[in-house]
Design a protein around this motif. Structure first.
Motif, PDB file in Angstrom:
ATOM      1  N   GLN A 108       0.838  -1.203   0.000  1.00 30.21           N
ATOM      2  CA  GLN A 108       0.000   0.000   0.000  1.00 30.21           C
ATOM      3  C   GLN A 108       0.871   1.249   0.000  1.00 30.21           C
ATOM      4  O   GLN A 108       1.988   1.236   0.504  1.00 30.21           O
ATOM      5  N   ARG A 109       0.328   2.322  -0.544  1.00 32.12           N
ATOM      6  CA  ARG A 109       1.085   3.567  -0.673  1.00 32.12           C
ATOM      7  C   ARG A 109       0.680   4.537   0.434  1.00 32.12           C
ATOM      8  O   ARG A 109       0.154   5.612   0.181  1.00 32.12           O
ATOM      9  N   ALA A 110       0.914   4.139   1.691  1.00 33.51           N
ATOM     10  CA  ALA A 110       0.499   4.970   2.820  1.00 33.51           C
ATOM     11  C   ALA A 110       1.268   6.275   2.879  1.00 33.51           C
ATOM     12  O   ALA A 110       0.801   7.253   3.469  1.00 33.51           O
ATOM     13  N   TYR A 111       2.456   6.310   2.266  1.00 31.93           N
ATOM     14  CA  TYR A 111       3.257   7.526   2.337  1.00 31.93           C
ATOM     15  C   TYR A 111       2.635   8.673   1.553  1.00 31.93           C
ATOM     16  O   TYR A 111       3.002   9.830   1.748  1.00 31.93           O
ATOM     17  N   LEU A 112       1.682   8.397   0.660  1.00 28.08           N
ATOM     18  CA  LEU A 112       1.035   9.472  -0.096  1.00 28.08           C
ATOM     19  C   LEU A 112       0.296  10.426   0.840  1.00 28.08           C
ATOM     20  O   LEU A 112       0.352  11.653   0.679  1.00 28.08           O
ATOM     21  N   LYS A 113      -0.411   9.872   1.813  1.00 32.93           N
ATOM     22  CA  LYS A 113      -1.149  10.702   2.766  1.00 32.93           C
ATOM     23  C   LYS A 113      -0.192  11.553   3.587  1.00 32.93           C
ATOM     24  O   LYS A 113      -0.416  12.755   3.765  1.00 32.93           O
ATOM     25  N   ASP A 170      -7.488   6.842   0.321  1.00 33.45           N
ATOM     26  CA  ASP A 170      -7.629   5.429  -0.049  1.00 33.45           C
ATOM     27  C   ASP A 170      -7.767   5.283  -1.559  1.00 33.45           C
ATOM     28  O   ASP A 170      -7.148   4.405  -2.181  1.00 33.45           O
ATOM     29  N   ASP A 171      -8.604   6.142  -2.157  1.00 35.40           N
ATOM     30  CA  ASP A 171      -8.780   6.083  -3.608  1.00 35.40           C
ATOM     31  C   ASP A 171      -7.485   6.425  -4.336  1.00 35.40           C
ATOM     32  O   ASP A 171      -7.111   5.767  -5.309  1.00 35.40           O
ATOM     33  N   TYR A 172      -6.818   7.464  -3.882  1.00 36.10           N
ATOM     34  CA  TYR A 172      -5.556   7.856  -4.509  1.00 36.10           C
ATOM     35  C   TYR A 172      -4.501   6.758  -4.370  1.00 36.10           C
ATOM     36  O   TYR A 172      -3.725   6.510  -5.301  1.00 36.10           O
ATOM     37  N   ALA A 173      -4.454   6.106  -3.205  1.00 32.64           N
ATOM     38  CA  ALA A 173      -3.458   5.058  -2.989  1.00 32.64           C
ATOM     39  C   ALA A 173      -3.684   3.889  -3.934  1.00 32.64           C
ATOM     40  O   ALA A 173      -2.732   3.344  -4.512  1.00 32.64           O
ATOM     41  N   ASN A 174      -4.957   3.498  -4.101  1.00 27.77           N
ATOM     42  CA  ASN A 174      -5.247   2.399  -5.025  1.00 27.77           C
ATOM     43  C   ASN A 174      -4.888   2.767  -6.453  1.00 27.77           C
ATOM     44  O   ASN A 174      -4.294   1.966  -7.193  1.00 27.77           O
ATOM     45  N   LEU A 175      -5.250   3.992  -6.846  1.00 26.17           N
ATOM     46  CA  LEU A 175      -4.939   4.425  -8.204  1.00 26.17           C
ATOM     47  C   LEU A 175      -3.433   4.553  -8.411  1.00 26.17           C
ATOM     48  O   LEU A 175      -2.896   4.146  -9.455  1.00 26.17           O
ATOM     49  N   PHE A 176      -2.739   5.097  -7.413  1.00 26.48           N
ATOM     50  CA  PHE A 176      -1.288   5.273  -7.527  1.00 26.48           C
ATOM     51  C   PHE A 176      -0.582   3.919  -7.613  1.00 26.48           C
ATOM     52  O   PHE A 176       0.365   3.752  -8.390  1.00 26.48           O
ATOM     53  N   SER A 177      -1.053   2.950  -6.810  1.00 22.51           N
ATOM     54  CA  SER A 177      -0.459   1.610  -6.860  1.00 22.51           C
ATOM     55  C   SER A 177      -0.653   0.980  -8.226  1.00 22.51           C
ATOM     56  O   SER A 177       0.262   0.360  -8.776  1.00 22.51           O
ATOM     57  N   ARG A 178      -1.847   1.155  -8.790  1.00 19.16           N
ATOM     58  CA  ARG A 178      -2.098   0.589 -10.113  1.00 19.16           C
ATOM     59  C   ARG A 178      -1.233   1.260 -11.176  1.00 19.16           C
ATOM     60  O   ARG A 178      -0.709   0.592 -12.082  1.00 19.16           O
ATOM     61  N   MET A 179      -1.056   2.571 -11.070  1.00 20.95           N
ATOM     62  CA  MET A 179      -0.226   3.281 -12.044  1.00 20.95           C
ATOM     63  C   MET A 179       1.234   2.856 -11.941  1.00 20.95           C
ATOM     64  O   MET A 179       1.936   2.739 -12.949  1.00 20.95           O
ATOM     65  N   ILE A 180       1.711   2.612 -10.709  1.00 24.08           N
ATOM     66  CA  ILE A 180       3.089   2.151 -10.531  1.00 24.08           C
ATOM     67  C   ILE A 180       3.252   0.747 -11.118  1.00 24.08           C
ATOM     68  O   ILE A 180       4.260   0.447 -11.771  1.00 24.08           O
TER      69      ILE A 180
END
Length: 382
Positions: A28-33, A163-173
């Motif tokens: 998960q991309r928790a660091y985005l928050k 949460d939405d941004y993390a899911n989208l960011f993970s998919r983009m990565i």
């Protein structure tokens, strides 16, 4: 009977291959928050930390103990800049902040506390904790400095969005990584039966093979009988560019900045819109926050009778204009008798001068006192 089952019945020697693990999960991309909150909240906190707290009496600044505590050393462990930056960060991040005064005249920011609310009596604060130490006493509202920021905590606005941004960011990565991924096919001779022990060894070998390709710039793999590896893709860069990841992170910061009232151009350092952005930032973000701080300090540190006589706390240094940038406007304000020089000094954040001449009104380019104006050269006596 399913298709897979029928295949396995006809080719029981293939059954063991379906137990091999060839996929790896992403985190998960928790660091985005944390990145978005730290960027925006610290931007405001650093601004407030530059404030100058002035204790005024009859329009004159008083250099007393309060001045030292709020501008130099609030407590034994923090400078004034650190204290007010921490104060502002907690206020915005946790939606409230509590400051207590100890018997040794130190101002401490509470890490945790319980607010006891009453309908017709002042609220109290108990279980006040600072750096792991819990104070046993209960503080009255008029004994502490207590501020709230908004009606709701910032986290309520941002949790779902993050949460939405993390899911989208993970998919983009994942997509970006696949674009640069080297892909290969592993061929295994399935005509031989493998025991459970041999399958474990084979799985470990596949894991080592993938890690070798992933972590090393040059990877050498022994060629084994019955085991073949063929590369089918080598770092193709089709699909989504890396720039899209940067745009997503920027969009996340923009959303948090909009909630806090920070112009997007300012938070990203866009100099083309700097002047307009800084004015909007001061007017709609910093000024309301400073007003909250001023009101609380005046209510808790200045008695009502003294406040009505002109004693008050003023927070300067942030919302005032630069005198060098508005010199032409100052000239017109004084020359048109709209303001005295001392009134202009106060508006610019400076203290009024003790020279009594700066309390008089002036006009015209000669800057002469209004009571000494001469004229009438063409009257009847001449």
């Amino acid at each position: 009977m399913g298709f897979i089952d029928s295949v396995l019945r006809r080719n029981s020697e293939l059954e063991w291959m379906f137990d091999l693990d060839l996929t790896y999960e992403t985190t998960q991309r928790a660091y985005l928050k944390k990145m978005a909150l730290e960027t925006c909240i610290n931007f405001i906190a650093r601004t407030i930390s530059q404030s100058d707290f002035r204790f005024m009496e009859n329009g004159k600044r008083q250099l007393n103990d309060w001045h030292y505590l709020f501008n130099v050393r609030p407590n034994t462990d923090q400078s004034a800049a650190d204290f007010w930056q921490d104060f502002t960060y907690r206020l915005i991040d946790e939606n409230e902040v509590l400051v207590i005064k100890t018997d040794s005249d130190d101002f401490l920011i509470a890490d945790n506390f319980t607010r006891n609310e009453f309908a017709v009596y002042p609220d109290t604060f108990s279980n006040v904790m600072v750096k792991g130490y819990t104070f046993q006493r209960t503080y009255q509202m008029d004994e502490v400095i207590y501020l709230t920021y908004n009606n709701e905590k910032l986290s309520k606005f941002t949790d779902g969005m993050f949460d939405d941004y993390a899911n989208l960011f993970s998919r983009m990565i994942e997509i970006a990584l696949r674009n640069y991924q080297i892909r290969g096919m592993v061929g295994i001779d399935s005509t031989q039966q493998l025991t459970k022990e041999n399958r474990t060894k084979l799985q470990n070998f596949i894991d080592k093979l993938f890690n070798s390709f992933k972590n090393n710039s040059i990877a050498l793999v022994p060629k084994l009988k019955g085991f073949e590896y063929d590369e089918v893709a080598s770092g193709e860069t089709k699909g989504q560019p890396i720039d899209e990841l940067t745009k997503l992170k920027r969009s996340l910061i923009d959303d948090v900045a909009n909630i806090l009232g920070i112009p997007n151009a300012l938070i990203h350092g866009e100099l083309a819109e700097y002047e307009t952005a800084i004015k909007a930032y001061v007017k709609f973000c910093i000024s309301p926050l400073i007003k909250k701080i001023e009101d609380e300090l005046n209510a808790k540190l200045i008695e009502k009778k003294n406040y009505l006589k002109g004693s008050r706390v003023e927070v300067k240094g942030i919302t005032e204009m630069n005198p060098l940038e508005v010199a032409d406007a100052v000239d017109k304000l004084i020359g048109s008798m709209a303001y005295t020089p001392n009134e202009v000094r106060v508006k610019l954040g400076d203290e009024p001068s003790l020279d009594p001449r700066l309390d008089e009104h002036y006009f015209t380019k000669n800057y002469q006192p209004a009571g000494t104006v001469e004229g009438g050269e063409n009257n009847d006596n001449n």
